[in-house]
Design a protein around this motif. Sequence first.
Motif, PDB file in Angstrom:
ATOM      1  N   GLY A  63      41.715 -22.113  19.652  1.00 44.98           N
ATOM      2  CA  GLY A  63      40.638 -21.796  20.821  1.00 44.98           C
ATOM      3  C   GLY A  63      41.731 -20.988  21.991  1.00 44.98           C
ATOM      4  N   TYR A  64      40.728 -20.915  23.252  1.00 47.15           N
ATOM      5  CA  TYR A  64      41.237 -20.298  24.155  1.00 47.15           C
ATOM      6  C   TYR A  64      42.226 -21.194  25.077  1.00 47.15           C
ATOM      7  N   SER A 114      43.284 -16.446  22.856  1.00 41.21           N
ATOM      8  CA  SER A 114      42.826 -17.420  21.643  1.00 41.21           C
ATOM      9  C   SER A 114      43.813 -17.043  20.436  1.00 41.21           C
TER      10      SER A 114
END
Length: 283
Positions: free
Chosen positions: A185-186, A140
């Motif tokens: 985000g991831y 992330s």
Amino acid sequence: MLRLHKIALAACVAFIGLQGQVLAQDADAVVAKVGKLEITQSDLDLAIANLDPQLAQLPDEQKKVAALSGAIDVKLLAGNADGEGLKDDAEFKKRMAFIADRELHNIYFKKHVVDAVTEDDVKARYEKEIAALPKQEEVSARHILVKTEEEAKAIIADLDAGKDFIELAKEKSTDPNKSEGGDLGYFTKGRMVPEFEEAAFAMEKGTYTKTPVKTQFGFHVIKLEDKRDAAPPAYETVAQQVRQLVMRDKYLEIIEKAKAEQTVEILDEALRKGYEDVNKPQQ
């Protein structure tokens, strides 16, 4: 070259498409008559299920009308053909025998493959597939994107001086996600451009890049928020795909058993070689 497992999967998918066809019921309503011939609701349902793909996109009511029109045409000419004694035609009998074999195949397939696969079978196969998956790392990250290397170096200097990464991203980044503090985000490998990905996966959690990372989009300052093993896909999202795998294997098992119990002889040499090649077990 094709292999048997691919053919079996295609058969499974094709049959799934046929499940929408409604079989005749004992109390089947008559929706139209053509002379002495009747068109029942199940006839209409089958006509709808076998509509040309373009007509199948019509709204439901229009689709029913198109299917009924086609069914009436069929009954009209079928009545004429019956009147001419074409039921006794050798070509007709050959085609009907082929269709009967195909439908018996489909009914057998439904009984011993489609209906025989339980939810427990699918869940067990899911667990087996998940256990065999290699571990995949995901990270992330946040980033600040600017046009020049000098701007990126100035941002790194601000970070070294203790300024907040999120606030700097909101203030200076040119990326549309600046309002989220540059949050990406991831993501797993293969999701980002190579230069960005290489830098992000080489970082330690909580650190930021000490030199600007250049990509086709400009210059990035990256902060790594977290690093972990990627979670496998949830059962609910892949259950239908897993069910098809279970059905494929069950179908192959049934076919191999049938071959062992009966003799398959192909007299044409070229066809025999082609058949054997297609049906070679996958290595």
